[in-house]
Design an enzyme around this catalytic site. Structure first.
Site, PDB file in Angstrom:
ATOM      1  N   GLY A 117       0.836  -1.205   0.000  1.00 13.73           N
ATOM      2  CA  GLY A 117       0.000   0.000   0.000  1.00 13.73           C
ATOM      3  C   GLY A 117       0.867   1.250   0.000  1.00 13.73           C
ATOM      4  O   GLY A 117       1.810   1.354   0.784  1.00 13.73           O
ATOM      5  N   GLU A 205      25.100  -8.117  26.365  1.00 13.62           N
ATOM      6  CA  GLU A 205      24.214  -6.957  26.554  1.00 13.62           C
ATOM      7  C   GLU A 205      25.078  -5.725  26.811  1.00 13.62           C
ATOM      8  O   GLU A 205      25.960  -5.730  27.666  1.00 13.62           O
ATOM      9  CB  GLU A 205      23.246  -7.221  27.720  1.00 13.62           C
ATOM     10  CG  GLU A 205      22.496  -6.019  28.248  1.00 13.62           C
ATOM     11  CD  GLU A 205      21.619  -5.297  27.211  1.00 13.62           C
ATOM     12  OE1 GLU A 205      20.832  -5.944  26.540  1.00 13.62           O
ATOM     13  OE2 GLU A 205      21.767  -4.052  27.092  1.00 13.62           O
ATOM     14  N   VAL A 239      29.963  -5.109  21.555  1.00 12.73           N
ATOM     15  CA  VAL A 239      30.489  -5.871  20.426  1.00 12.73           C
ATOM     16  C   VAL A 239      31.178  -4.879  19.499  1.00 12.73           C
ATOM     17  O   VAL A 239      30.599  -3.862  19.130  1.00 12.73           O
ATOM     18  CB  VAL A 239      29.348  -6.600  19.673  1.00 12.73           C
ATOM     19  CG1 VAL A 239      29.896  -7.383  18.493  1.00 12.73           C
ATOM     20  CG2 VAL A 239      28.592  -7.513  20.616  1.00 12.73           C
ATOM     21  N   ALA A 270      19.772  -9.084  18.245  1.00 12.99           N
ATOM     22  CA  ALA A 270      18.425  -8.693  18.714  1.00 12.99           C
ATOM     23  C   ALA A 270      18.567  -7.424  19.543  1.00 12.99           C
ATOM     24  O   ALA A 270      18.486  -7.453  20.774  1.00 12.99           O
ATOM     25  CB  ALA A 270      17.801  -9.826  19.525  1.00 12.99           C
ATOM     26  N   VAL A 271      18.804  -6.320  18.850  1.00  8.27           N
ATOM     27  CA  VAL A 271      19.063  -5.039  19.526  1.00  8.27           C
ATOM     28  C   VAL A 271      17.916  -4.049  19.319  1.00  8.27           C
ATOM     29  O   VAL A 271      18.112  -2.849  19.333  1.00  8.27           O
ATOM     30  CB  VAL A 271      20.411  -4.427  19.072  1.00  8.27           C
ATOM     31  CG1 VAL A 271      21.571  -5.302  19.503  1.00  8.27           C
ATOM     32  CG2 VAL A 271      20.447  -4.221  17.548  1.00  8.27           C
ATOM     33  N   GLY A 272      16.731  -4.585  19.095  1.00  4.23           N
ATOM     34  CA  GLY A 272      15.565  -3.728  18.945  1.00  4.23           C
ATOM     35  C   GLY A 272      14.999  -3.783  17.532  1.00  4.23           C
ATOM     36  O   GLY A 272      15.523  -4.481  16.665  1.00  4.23           O
ATOM     37  N   ARG A 273      13.913  -3.054  17.334  1.00  2.00           N
ATOM     38  CA  ARG A 273      13.261  -2.997  16.026  1.00  2.00           C
ATOM     39  C   ARG A 273      13.053  -1.543  15.640  1.00  2.00           C
ATOM     40  O   ARG A 273      13.008  -0.662  16.503  1.00  2.00           O
ATOM     41  CB  ARG A 273      11.919  -3.768  16.061  1.00  2.00           C
ATOM     42  CG  ARG A 273      12.166  -5.273  16.245  1.00  2.00           C
ATOM     43  CD  ARG A 273      10.885  -6.060  16.307  1.00  2.00           C
ATOM     44  NE  ARG A 273      10.077  -5.994  15.111  1.00  2.00           N
ATOM     45  CZ  ARG A 273      10.240  -6.771  14.028  1.00  2.00           C
ATOM     46  NH1 ARG A 273      11.208  -7.663  13.987  1.00  2.00           N
ATOM     47  NH2 ARG A 273       9.435  -6.652  13.004  1.00  2.00           N
ATOM     48  N   ASP A 313       3.466  -0.492  16.025  1.00  8.48           N
ATOM     49  CA  ASP A 313       4.928  -0.363  16.109  1.00  8.48           C
ATOM     50  C   ASP A 313       5.467   0.823  15.319  1.00  8.48           C
ATOM     51  O   ASP A 313       6.587   1.276  15.561  1.00  8.48           O
ATOM     52  CB  ASP A 313       5.600  -1.636  15.545  1.00  8.48           C
ATOM     53  CG  ASP A 313       5.686  -2.767  16.557  1.00  8.48           C
ATOM     54  OD1 ASP A 313       5.025  -2.673  17.612  1.00  8.48           O
ATOM     55  OD2 ASP A 313       6.400  -3.747  16.290  1.00  8.48           O
ATOM     56  N   HIS A 445      -7.134 -20.337  47.043  1.00  7.12           N
ATOM     57  CA  HIS A 445      -5.997 -21.030  47.646  1.00  7.12           C
ATOM     58  C   HIS A 445      -6.013 -22.487  47.233  1.00  7.12           C
ATOM     59  O   HIS A 445      -7.085 -23.103  47.249  1.00  7.12           O
ATOM     60  CB  HIS A 445      -6.063 -20.938  49.177  1.00  7.12           C
ATOM     61  CG  HIS A 445      -4.960 -21.693  49.843  1.00  7.12           C
ATOM     62  ND1 HIS A 445      -3.668 -21.233  49.885  1.00  7.12           N
ATOM     63  CD2 HIS A 445      -4.947 -22.913  50.464  1.00  7.12           C
ATOM     64  CE1 HIS A 445      -2.911 -22.121  50.514  1.00  7.12           C
ATOM     65  NE2 HIS A 445      -3.671 -23.147  50.878  1.00  7.12           N
TER      66      HIS A 445
END
Ligand code: FAD
Ligand code: NAD
Length: 467
Positions: A117, A205, A239, A270-273, A313, A445
């Site tokens: 689109g 990290e 890194v 995997a350092v974010g999007r 997002d 409980h």
């Protein structure tokens, strides 16, 4: 209204977009949904939340059978994992949900357009399909184009050894050594999956602690527990580069002024999007983005262009499926002329490791940073009857309340089923409850949820089952 004219057109069929479309159709809007991929469901269903949770579930069962079942008298010899079957099951889970979503969308009378689109202005969306292009016109357009994986310039993805989560949910062999860059949600979840399957996993990290969106007390406990499970975790680790020789990656890391090297056969970055606006025609049509590439919106999801909204997002806020869904429903309500808002202070956040980590609202650290005087209450799962019966005593519940009013500001949980337990904290906060409200609520409980009540009691120093 002509065939290609709609009240409401949504670009992107992820959790934000398809929920917006369904809600719009429910409210009587003639609705179109444009999706470039072959499947609805977006990142979450196809390569995110659902496949990762299927892998986490299967590998948790494997881990339990291998390491704990004997304690329960379960004798199991010759245990092994068939990776192909595990992946086939994951695919079956995803495909079942894909069918479900398509059927929901179709049965609501929403017209699905397959293709990319592009905004052309004046309510027109061009759809570039595989073989031809078409145009639709809509009075209201919602952009829900989601996000894509962030990359580091010195770690270029090669789709084979240096990979994103898209590949790491589908390895066909268990890597011997897996280096994960980033100790956030993806790093911890997929690191856990492959560690349970036998990889030697090292998580690198950058910040001083993993899971940095949680209270430091919680993330430090998480780090201890994950290390005990066998994952190697280096925090404060930068890194600096990677070299490849004979199919082995040599990862250079700087930590406290020292140079370290890790070898790996696979590396998950995997350092974010980052927000995804590629191909949308944002620049050409004058759609305003902020300095992080997110579409700028006001409190009603309006962009700077008349009749164009954005959610999920691709806009500010946590990149979470339930946040995108909530915004999708809210924007449809607004377009239909109703009132709606999303309570951004009460969005739960969960990492689905074992134990799980979950939070809502403010942690103690964040409240203090904001200068809010708080009182906190804690309850260790080691003192909860159900946790002891189930052998799941690692973890704690922490409740944060405003010191003067006792109003609940946040709940943090690390422990078995934290993802489910957090819902009670969310509900109390949504209704502006106090720690005392939570403490006076009757919990069945024996349940893990009694730990919430006990943590809330302990805000006033009144826990019954701990000192
Ligand atoms: P997306 O889901 O990214 O959907 C956007 C859609 O738009 C896609 O289908 C895309 O193909 C389509 N699109 C893009 N551009 C165009 C265009 N121009 N034209 C047509 N279509 C277009 N979140 C959670 O809450 N819980 C979890 O457990 C969780 N686990 C995750 C695990 C992983 C490995 C990853 C990567 C993410 C995870 N997330 C999780 C995050 C979650 O997937 C996202 O927050 C969520 O998918 C965002 O929804 P969205 O609708 O905004 O965007
Ligand atoms: P994240 O933001 O959760 O974590 C990224 C981590 O990488 C952070 O801890 C950050 O400090 C670290 N980092 C950044 N740069 C680094 C560097 N150069 N070296 C080492 N570490 C570095 O991002 P993610 O784990 O990639 O996940 C992406 C998005 O998807 C997130 O927004 C997350 O909320 C969402 N997601 C959610 C879930 C869930 O809800 N369970 C699961 C997976 C993904």
């Amino acid at each position: 209204m002509s065939e290609n004219t709609f009240d409401f057109a949504v670009i992107g069929g992820g959790p934000g977009g398809y929920v917006a479309a369904i809600k719009g159709a429910q409210l009587g809007l003639k609705t179109a949904l444009v999706e470039k991929s072959a499947h609805l469901g977006g990142t979450c269903l196809n390569v995110g939340c659902i496949p990762s949770k299927a892998l986490l579930h299967s590998t948790e069962l494997y881990q339990f059978t291998a390491k704990e079942s004997q304690l329960h008298g379960i004798e199991c010899k010759g245990l092994s994992m068939n990776l192909a079957t595990l992946m086939k099951r994951k695919e079956a889970v995803v495909s079942r949900l894909r069918m479900g979503i398509r059927s929901l969308v179709e049965k609501r009378g929403i017209t699905i357009f397959a293709g990319l689109g592009r905004l052309l202005g004046d309510g027109v969306v061009e759809i570039e399909g595989a073989s031809e292009s078409s145009r639709i016109k809509a009075e209201n357009i919602v952009v829900a184009t989601g996000s894509s994986t962030a990359s580091l310039p010195f770690l270029p993805f090669d789709g084979d050894q240096i990979v994103t989560s898209d590949e790491a949910i589908a390895f066909t062999e268990v890597p011997e050594n897996l280096v994960v860059v980033g100790g956030g949600a993806i790093g911890l979840e997929l690191g856990s999956v492959w560690s349970r399957l036998g990889s030697a996993v090292t998580i690198l990290e950058f910040l001083p602690r993993i899971a940095p969106t949680f209270d430091s007390e919680i993330s430090r406990l998480a780090e201890r527990l994950f290390k005990r499970q066998g994952m190697k975790i280096e925090t404060g680790a930068r890194v600096t580069g990677v070299e490849k020789a004979d199919s082995i990656l040599r990862v250079a890391v700087e930590k406290k002024g020292k140079e370290l090297t890790y070898t790996a056969d696979k590396m998950l970055v995997a350092v974010g999007r980052v927000p995804h606006t590629e191909g949308l025609g944002a620049k050409e049509v004058g759609l305003l983005l902020d300095d992080q590439g997110r579409i700028e919106i006001d409190s009603n999801f309006h962009t700077n262009l008349p009749g164009v909204y954005a959610i999920g997002d691709v806009v500010k806020g946590p990149m979470l499926a339930h946040k995108a869904e909530e915004e999708g429903a809210a924007v449809a309500e607004l377009v239909a002329g109703n009132s709606a808002c999303v309570n951004t202070n009460v969005i739960p956040n969960v990492v689905y490791t074992e134990p799980e980590i979950a939070s809502v609202g403010l942690g103690e650290d964040e409240a203090k940073q904001r200068g809010i005087a708080v009182r906190t209450g804690r309850f260790p799962l080691a003192a909860n009857g159900r946790a002891i019966a189930a052998g799941s005593t690692d973890g704690l519940v922490k409740v944060v309340a405003e010191a003067q009013s006792d109003r609940l500001l946040g709940v943090q949980i690390i422990g078995k089923s934290a993802s489910e337990l957090i819902a009670a904290g969310v509900a109390h906060m949504e209704y502006c409850g106090s720690a005392e409200d939570m403490a006076r609520t009757i919990h069945a409980h024996p349940t893990l949820s009694e730990s919430l009540k006990e943590a809330a009691l302990s805000v006033a120093g009144a826990s019954i089952h701990s000192l």
